[in-house]
Design an enzyme around this catalytic site. Structure first.
Site, PDB file in Angstrom:
ATOM      1  N   HIS A  66       0.849  -1.196   0.000  1.00  0.00           N
ATOM      2  CA  HIS A  66       0.000   0.000   0.000  1.00  0.00           C
ATOM      3  C   HIS A  66       0.881   1.241   0.000  1.00  0.00           C
ATOM      4  CE1 HIS A  66       1.203  -0.351   4.202  1.00  0.00           C
ATOM      5  NE2 HIS A  66       1.103   0.968   4.208  1.00  0.00           N
ATOM      6  N   HIS A  69       5.256   6.450  -1.140  1.00  0.00           N
ATOM      7  CA  HIS A  69       6.036   5.234  -1.403  1.00  0.00           C
ATOM      8  C   HIS A  69       5.218   3.992  -1.078  1.00  0.00           C
ATOM      9  CE1 HIS A  69       6.162   5.567   2.913  1.00  0.00           C
ATOM     10  NE2 HIS A  69       6.396   4.268   2.920  1.00  0.00           N
TER      11      HIS A  69
END
Ligand code: ACK
Length: 217
Positions: A69, A148
């Site tokens: 995620h 990220h």
């Protein structure tokens, strides 16, 4: 009502479609496998091992950390600063449960973490907290710089470190450090930024469908 009284999640974020998760994991593994064998990497091995002459198997070195995620806001069930304000943002409410296309534009490796950089669109930035970079002491970097996907952490390292490692590399770039261009790989160009920090800019960003949602744990 009851919904309002429910506690806030551990975090909000984009959750990668599971078929793409496998693809991203495989790409990262291939990259680690190749990085491992490069003379340039071996030359700086001490960054990872603390000792010269010691070998490292990068695929073993990093532990996977659950579902892939991209965190937007870490809420810590409401204990984190700004958690409630974030959850109440109109964009967060409007886009909750919606599908997005995330662009993974680079892979990076440090002695602490391995991750993928996410390049956010203007629309995606509507879901990005204004203070995410500031909180990490990188106020001068553009909004969304910290975005990220954590792909793995070294033993004893918490996933929050991945975004901090990315910001460190981006701060070096912003200060004018070009890094040392190591080689053009099939996946893209590999640059070394010192102290065990490696960045692979992907020739073709990995495009991934992802659902904006939250994780309670
Ligand atoms: O890999 P991540 O982005 O880093 O996803 C996990 C997720 O929340 C659950 O732990 C991230 N995280 C943890 N602590 C923080 C923090 N203080 N600030 C921002 N993100 C955090 C972690």
């Amino acid at each position: 009502g009851q919904l309002e009284e429910m506690s806030l999640p551990l975090y909000f974020g984009w959750f990668l479609l599971s078929s793409i998760q496998d693809k991203v994991r495989c790409t990262a593994m291939d990259f680690l496998k190749t990085l491992d064998t490069l003379e340039a990497f071996k030359k700086h091995l001490i960054d990872f091992t603390g000792k010269a002459e010691k070998e490292v198997d990068l695929e073993q070195y990093f532990e996977a950390k659950g579902t892939l995620h991209c965190t937007t806001k870490f809420c810590d069930y409401g204990k984190a600063e700004g958690a409630k304000d974030y959850a109440e943002k109109p964009a967060v409410k409007d886009f909750y449960g919606s599908a997005f296309e995330l662009s993974l534009s680079a892979l990076f490796v440090t002695p602490r973490t391995v991750g993928a950089r996410v390049s956010l669109t203007e629309e995606q930035l509507l879901l990005w907290p204004a203070d995410a970079e500031k909180e990490a002491g990188s106020a001068s970097l553009p909004l969304g710089s910290r975005a990220h996907v954590t792909l793995g952490c070294a033993e004893g390292v918490e996933p929050v470190q991945t975004g901090l490692d990315l910001l460190e590399i981006l701060a070096l770039q912003q200060e004018g450090h070009q890094g040392e261009l190591i080689e053009e790989m099939e996946l893209g160009s590999l640059t070394y930024y010192g102290e065990g920090r490696w960045l692979l800019s992907l020739r073709e960003p990995i495009c991934s469908s992802a659902c904006f949602s939250s994780f309670y744990g």
